[in-house]
Design an enzyme around this catalytic site. Structure first.
Site, mmCIF file in Angstrom:
data_model
loop_
_atom_site.group_PDB
_atom_site.id
_atom_site.type_symbol
_atom_site.label_atom_id
_atom_site.label_comp_id
_atom_site.label_asym_id
_atom_site.label_seq_id
_atom_site.Cartn_x
_atom_site.Cartn_y
_atom_site.Cartn_z
ATOM 1 N N HIS A 229 0.897 -1.182 -0.174
ATOM 2 C CA HIS A 229 0.149 -0.046 0.156
ATOM 3 C C HIS A 229 0.933 1.142 -0.058
ATOM 4 C CE1 HIS A 229 -3.471 2.385 0.727
ATOM 5 N NE2 HIS A 229 -3.466 2.050 1.654
ATOM 6 N N HIS A 270 -1.701 0.371 -12.534
ATOM 7 C CA HIS A 270 -2.706 0.900 -11.462
ATOM 8 C C HIS A 270 -4.070 -0.114 -11.481
ATOM 9 C CE1 HIS A 270 -5.276 3.611 -9.138
ATOM 10 N NE2 HIS A 270 -3.829 3.766 -8.853
ATOM 11 N N ASP A 325 3.399 7.256 -7.972
ATOM 12 C CA ASP A 325 4.738 7.095 -7.452
ATOM 13 C C ASP A 325 5.978 7.302 -8.086
ATOM 14 O OD1 ASP A 325 3.196 6.754 -4.934
ATOM 15 O OD2 ASP A 325 3.071 4.486 -5.199
#
Ligand code: HAX
Length: 390
Positions: A229, A270, A325
């Protein structure tokens, strides 16, 4: 196999069991939603339109479901300043914690400790108080964990949220304005991401038993700390550092090597998005302005060109494009926040706003103000557990 009268209505079958509730609707969310093409929207606004706002304005949006006008914005900044004081007892709690403990564990302990000292047992008061206290708490965590517990500057409550953090951190030889800008954007981009991501869900679940906002948020931070996560952002910058080149052929060889070794290509892919995450697009644009010649920025610029092409060769990969990220660690590193193990704490700092707003919605707004009952999903007994029934 259908699972009973009520479940029949939802067409639930055994294929829906033991899959982590993936895709199974459990509620509604008033703060944000995610679409495959434009990513996260806060209260209807695509994130790309919000990236340059002051974090305080976006907290206001998530709590009030509308952007503040200039006067409301000013008032809200002052309101958070008036809630910001962190009890000095926190220093003696943080100072002896194990220095090699992960910063996310420190953050969870810090939030829990604040709850013991400062909770009003009121959902909204506590959520706003915690948002206001986060910059100082986080600054103190950095300082004590790094053995810099002496000569900590006073918390200057006339500053905004981000400035209060960088003031407490008080790093030498950094461009404070650039650091504030990167952190402001980072916070806005990470504040919320729908209702069902693990940390938000966990925080709301704990709150549904009427634990305080502080206890619920500490639980949410524990959920966020997992490598699958929130901690992916730490791994992502470690990955970028490992590449060590911005030459396209060498980067392509590296990506292919990672895939051959069955390792993830961090910063790409994703669960919901099917295009480049707009949060990545915003951060790339910021990087082009701030640090186009930074060694790691050059690496991620090349990676952004090469990796989607290579990942597209595998039809199993639903989205080969850059995710949130990919760039955040490079930007944080550039402005002097060089240790990847802290990156998830910035994520946690941001999420306190979205999770706090969602907790309030679930506790005191939804179901005509009655709130959502204590979470209690159904688990089906397996044969083993039924053995003694006959
Ligand atoms: N590198 C290598 N393999 C990848 C990949 C990537 N970047 N993206 C997807 N895959 C693989 C998956 O592991 C999966 O393989 P298996 O069938 O063998 O399990 C397959 O392709 C299909 O995956 P998917 O349906 O496209 O994507 P998932 O929803 O399963 O996974 C992930 C989404 C983000 C976890 C995945 O893309 C990934 O591991 N990316 C790299 C790690 C990373 O950057 N994580 C940060 C995510 C940021 C985020 O979500 N923020 O909210």
């Amino acid at each position: 196999m259908l699972l009973g009268q009520d479940d029949n209505l939802l067409n639930l079958t055994s294929a829906h069991l033991n899959i982590g509730l993936r895709g199974i609707p459990v509620g509604t969310c008033r703060t944000s939603f995610v679409t495959p093409e434009k990513g996260v929207h806060y209260c209807g606004y695509p994130i790309s339109e919000l990236a340059d706002f002051l974090p305080e304005d976006i907290v206001y949006l998530l709590f009030n479901k509308e952007l503040p006008n200039p006067e409301q914005s000013k008032e809200f900044v002052s309101e958070l300043q008036s809630r910001g004081e962190v009890p000095s007892e926190i220093n003696s709690i943080l100072s002896p914690l194990p220095k090699n403990g992960h910063p996310m564990d420190w953050l969870s302990i810090g939030i829990h400790s604040l709850g013991m000292m400062a909770s009003n047992n009121d959902w909204k008061e506590d959520a706003l108080d915690l948002i206001a206290k986060m910059p100082r708490l986080l600054g103190l965590i950095f300082r004590y964990r790094e053995g810099r517990g002496e000569n900590i500057p006073e918390d200057d409550l006339s500053l905004n949220l981000v400035e209060r953090f960088t003031n407490t951190l008080d790093l030498d030889n950094v461009d404070r304005n650039a650091m504030n800008k990167i952190l402001s954007t980072y916070l806005v981009l990470h504040m919320d991401h729908g209702g069902g991501n693990l940390s938000t869900f966990a925080g709301k679940a704990v709150a549904s038993g009427h634990a305080t906002v502080y206890s619920s948020m500490a639980g949410a931070m524990n959920a966020l700390s997992g490598p699958l996560h929130g901690r992916a952002n730490q791994s992502c910058f470690e990955f970028v550092k490992k590449i060590g080149t911005f030459d396209p052929d060498e980067v392509e060889d590296f990506v292919r090597g990672e895939l051959a070794a069955k390792r993830p290509v961090f910063g790409f892919g994703h669960a919901v998005l099917r295009a480049e995450d707009p949060r990545a697009t915003v951060q790339f644009a910021l990087g082009e302005k701030l640090c186009p010649d930074d060694e790691y920025f050059k690496t991620i610029r090349t990676l952004r060109e090469v990796a989607p092409r290579v990942l597209s060769e595998n039809p199993k990969i639903s989205n080969p494009n850059a995710n949130v990220d990919i760039a955040s660690g490079t930007l944080l590193n550039y402005v002097g926040l060089t240790k990847p193990e802290y990156y998830t704490t910035f994520f946690g700092w941001a999420r306190v706003a979205g999770i706090g707003a969602q907790i309030i919605d679930e506790r005191v707004v939804m179901r005509d103000g009655k709130g959502i009952p204590i979470y209690r999903p159904k688990y089906i007994a397996e044969e083993q557990s039924l053995r003694h029934l006959d």
